[in-house]
Design a protein around this motif. Structure first.
Motif, mmCIF file in Angstrom:
data_model
loop_
_atom_site.group_PDB
_atom_site.id
_atom_site.type_symbol
_atom_site.label_atom_id
_atom_site.label_comp_id
_atom_site.label_asym_id
_atom_site.label_seq_id
_atom_site.Cartn_x
_atom_site.Cartn_y
_atom_site.Cartn_z
ATOM 1 N N ALA A 1 0.836 -1.203 0.000
ATOM 2 C CA ALA A 1 0.000 0.000 0.000
ATOM 3 C C ALA A 1 0.872 1.255 0.000
ATOM 4 N N LEU A 2 1.953 1.238 0.781
ATOM 5 C CA LEU A 2 2.840 2.403 0.856
ATOM 6 C C LEU A 2 3.532 2.652 -0.487
ATOM 7 N N TYR A 3 3.997 1.571 -1.123
ATOM 8 C CA TYR A 3 4.651 1.699 -2.431
ATOM 9 C C TYR A 3 3.660 2.248 -3.471
ATOM 10 N N ASN A 4 2.467 1.664 -3.500
ATOM 11 C CA ASN A 4 1.471 2.093 -4.484
ATOM 12 C C ASN A 4 0.972 3.507 -4.211
ATOM 13 N N LEU A 5 0.922 3.887 -2.930
ATOM 14 C CA LEU A 5 0.559 5.268 -2.589
ATOM 15 C C LEU A 5 1.613 6.228 -3.149
ATOM 16 N N GLY A 6 2.881 5.838 -3.021
ATOM 17 C CA GLY A 6 3.957 6.646 -3.600
ATOM 18 C C GLY A 6 3.811 6.786 -5.107
ATOM 19 N N LEU A 7 3.464 5.680 -5.779
ATOM 20 C CA LEU A 7 3.250 5.726 -7.229
ATOM 21 C C LEU A 7 2.068 6.611 -7.599
ATOM 22 N N ALA A 8 0.999 6.528 -6.791
ATOM 23 C CA ALA A 8 -0.189 7.349 -7.056
ATOM 24 C C ALA A 8 0.159 8.827 -6.907
ATOM 25 N N TYR A 9 0.877 9.170 -5.841
ATOM 26 C CA TYR A 9 1.285 10.568 -5.648
ATOM 27 C C TYR A 9 2.198 11.037 -6.782
ATOM 28 N N LYS A 10 3.081 10.149 -7.222
ATOM 29 C CA LYS A 10 3.987 10.493 -8.322
ATOM 30 C C LYS A 10 3.185 10.791 -9.589
ATOM 31 N N LYS A 11 2.182 9.954 -9.854
ATOM 32 C CA LYS A 11 1.329 10.141 -11.028
ATOM 33 C C LYS A 11 0.515 11.428 -10.923
ATOM 34 N N LEU A 12 0.116 11.775 -9.688
ATOM 35 C CA LEU A 12 -0.654 12.998 -9.451
ATOM 36 C C LEU A 12 0.239 14.240 -9.372
ATOM 37 N N ASN A 13 1.554 14.035 -9.546
ATOM 38 C CA ASN A 13 2.543 15.108 -9.499
ATOM 39 C C ASN A 13 2.637 15.746 -8.106
ATOM 40 N N ARG A 14 2.337 14.961 -7.084
ATOM 41 C CA ARG A 14 2.511 15.397 -5.699
ATOM 42 C C ARG A 14 3.847 14.806 -5.224
ATOM 43 N N ILE A 15 4.911 15.400 -5.747
ATOM 44 C CA ILE A 15 6.253 14.808 -5.653
ATOM 45 C C ILE A 15 6.755 14.715 -4.213
ATOM 46 N N ASP A 16 6.513 15.758 -3.391
ATOM 47 C CA ASP A 16 6.996 15.720 -2.002
ATOM 48 C C ASP A 16 6.353 14.579 -1.224
ATOM 49 N N GLU A 17 5.053 14.363 -1.449
ATOM 50 C CA GLU A 17 4.359 13.276 -0.757
ATOM 51 C C GLU A 17 4.844 11.914 -1.261
ATOM 52 N N ALA A 18 5.114 11.820 -2.563
ATOM 53 C CA ALA A 18 5.656 10.577 -3.124
ATOM 54 C C ALA A 18 7.022 10.281 -2.509
ATOM 55 N N LEU A 19 7.849 11.317 -2.415
ATOM 56 C CA LEU A 19 9.183 11.155 -1.832
ATOM 57 C C LEU A 19 9.080 10.671 -0.391
ATOM 58 N N ASP A 20 8.152 11.236 0.364
ATOM 59 C CA ASP A 20 7.945 10.835 1.751
ATOM 60 C C ASP A 20 7.597 9.351 1.847
ATOM 61 N N CYS A 21 6.699 8.888 0.963
ATOM 62 C CA CYS A 21 6.312 7.464 0.955
ATOM 63 C C CYS A 21 7.517 6.573 0.696
ATOM 64 N N PHE A 22 8.310 6.921 -0.317
ATOM 65 C CA PHE A 22 9.430 6.055 -0.688
ATOM 66 C C PHE A 22 10.564 6.107 0.331
ATOM 67 N N LEU A 23 10.737 7.247 1.002
ATOM 68 C CA LEU A 23 11.749 7.313 2.068
ATOM 69 C C LEU A 23 11.327 6.439 3.257
ATOM 70 N N LYS A 24 10.024 6.447 3.589
ATOM 71 C CA LYS A 24 9.526 5.562 4.653
ATOM 72 C C LYS A 24 9.744 4.100 4.263
ATOM 73 N N LEU A 25 9.441 3.790 2.997
ATOM 74 C CA LEU A 25 9.624 2.416 2.510
ATOM 75 C C LEU A 25 11.091 2.013 2.562
ATOM 76 N N HIS A 26 11.972 2.943 2.228
ATOM 77 C CA HIS A 26 13.407 2.643 2.251
ATOM 78 C C HIS A 26 13.854 2.278 3.670
ATOM 79 N N ALA A 27 13.250 2.929 4.670
ATOM 80 C CA ALA A 27 13.581 2.601 6.059
ATOM 81 C C ALA A 27 13.142 1.176 6.401
#
Length: 199
Positions: A87-113
């Protein structure tokens, strides 16, 4: 697999939800979105707090082009299970597609942790920094990525391209050569190497 899972449909709600979740995912993989949606709905109706069912529902909505609504399903899945990495990965992809880049980055940084050696997560982080026009950060994440998948010709050529854009021809040459070594049929890499030798 489909036949076996369909036998569980008439069981109690938790078993039914699990079976419907798996059926939804199998239909999604088979690109049968209508069936995938039906089983995702059945799974959610059987167990409203099933994060995998909510993620599947988000995936079907995402595939139909409604990224905003998909993001809502992914967020609900995360409210029910904060460690639901899909869900976190796909949320990041959804934000990326919606051009909400900061929120996408936040999702992927959490996932990286959570998943520090996930090639997909490292690639998405590099991609987002490239969108943010921060080539140095993009290069850093791609270097981490090739430590995980050292023979990926696409990642190697991407690194070559970034170094080339930054004006570092020797590093660009190194990564383009590595990319060519693993996949000698990439025309863009061949063109770049040809131009480099002409220069």
């Amino acid at each position: 697999a489909l036949e076996t899972l369909k036998m569980f449909e008439k069981k109690d709600s938790r078993v039914k939800s699990a079976a419907a979740t798996n059926l939804s995912f199998l239909y999604y993989l088979g690109n049968e979105l209508e069936q995938a949606t039906n089983y995702a709905d059945l799974a959610i109706n059987s167990d409203r707090y099933n994060p995998a069912a909510l993620t599947n529902k988000g995936n079907t909505v995402f595939a139909n082009g409604d990224c905003e609504k998909a993001a809502e399903f992914y967020k609900e899945a995360l409210r029910n299970d904060s460690l639901c990495t899909e869900a976190l990965y796909n949320l990041g992809l959804a934000y990326k597609k919606l051009n909400r880049i900061d929120e996408a980055l936040d999702c992927f940084l959490k996932l990286h942790a959570i998943l520090p050696n996930s090639a997909q997560v490292l690639y998405q982080l590099a991609s987002i920094y490239q969108i943010m026009e921060d080539p140095n950060q993009a290069i850093e994440w791609l270097l981490q990525l090739i430590s995980v998948v050292p023979t990926d010709p696409y990642v190697l050529s991407k690194l070559g391209n970034l170094y080339d854009t930054e004006g570092d021809k020797s590093q660009a040459f190194h990564y383009y050569c590595e990319s060519y070594r693993y996949f000698p049929s990439n025309i863009e890499v061949i063109e770049w190497l040809g131009a480099y030798y002409i220069d």
